[in-house]
Design an enzyme around this catalytic site. Sequence first.
Site, short mmCIF file in Angstrom:
data_model
loop_
_atom_site.label_atom_id
_atom_site.label_comp_id
_atom_site.label_asym_id
_atom_site.label_seq_id
_atom_site.Cartn_x
_atom_site.Cartn_y
_atom_site.Cartn_z
N CYS A 74 0.86 -1.18 0.00
CA CYS A 74 0.00 0.00 0.00
C CYS A 74 0.90 1.23 0.00
O CYS A 74 1.73 1.39 0.90
CB CYS A 74 -0.85 -0.04 1.27
SG CYS A 74 -1.85 1.42 1.55
N CYS A 182 -1.45 3.68 -6.48
CA CYS A 182 -2.23 3.03 -5.41
C CYS A 182 -2.44 1.60 -5.88
O CYS A 182 -2.79 1.37 -7.06
CB CYS A 182 -3.57 3.75 -5.24
SG CYS A 182 -4.77 2.83 -4.23
N1 DGL Z 1 -4.11 0.56 -1.74
C1 DGL Z 1 -3.69 1.73 -1.10
C2 DGL Z 1 -2.48 2.39 -1.74
O1 DGL Z 1 -1.71 1.77 -2.43
C3 DGL Z 1 -4.62 2.77 -0.59
C4 DGL Z 1 -6.08 2.76 -0.71
C5 DGL Z 1 -6.73 3.50 0.44
O2 DGL Z 1 -6.88 2.87 1.47
O3 DGL Z 1 -7.08 4.68 0.30
O4 DGL Z 1 -2.24 3.55 -1.53
#
Ligand code: DGL
Length: 253
Positions: A74, A182
Amino acid sequence: MDRNSAIGFFDSGVGGVSVLRDAVRLLPRERFLYYGDNLNAPYGTKSEDTIRTLATHAADVLLSYDVKALVIACNTATSAAAATLRARLAIPVIGMEPALKPASLAWHGGHILVLATPATLRQQKFLALSEKYGEHALVRPCAGLMELVEAGELEGGRLRGYLTAVLDEYRGMQLDAVVLGCTHYVFLKRELARLLPGVPLFDGNEGTARRLKSLLEQGDMLRAEGEGGVTFMTSGDEAVFLPLMERLYRVPV
Ligand code: DGL
């Protein structure tokens, strides 16, 4: 903890499954534990302090299984919590950042559109990256987009409407590349490729998987034998999110 222990992955939700897939491909013998903090998603519209607290808790869940390495799958949680986790833990902690560097190295004279969460784009880690490689970057926070992936919508009217509205803001500009900053957005590649034919899409997934492999090699921590496997866990509704994780794990990207 030893070389036969599992590798822990976490994300605010299902997005990190896109990173996990690349890691499994590179390290087929390893056992992987994936934790999605779906109950507390999204992270990207929360404060840095809150994200750090949530990410630390997610890491603690995985550490209770004695994992030998931790992948923060993430971008948002990496910016807020990677330094804290690295300072605290003796195992390798692998984080992520938007793939602006490779996109800017492939620059052809146009703009590089960076899509990520509001929290990723305002934090120091991205500002430093952008200082170095962001000369041609257009930065677009995408609040609300990860929620569509959490709902299993990888195509269809709502998603197309969201993406079309974003891309309309850049109509008439030459886009050299789009950076998917993301891990949820990696599942939207097919839809984005339809809207932006021929424009390369960059993400940090494969680089993260390679970094994981090389750190395990360096520490002589690769699993020597046996069959690998993946176990999914969620802080949210298991009946909803475990099947979605299984589905995303198999979806062709
Ligand atoms: N999947 C996450 C990222 O790579 C973030 C998504 C979120 O929780 O806003 O930033």
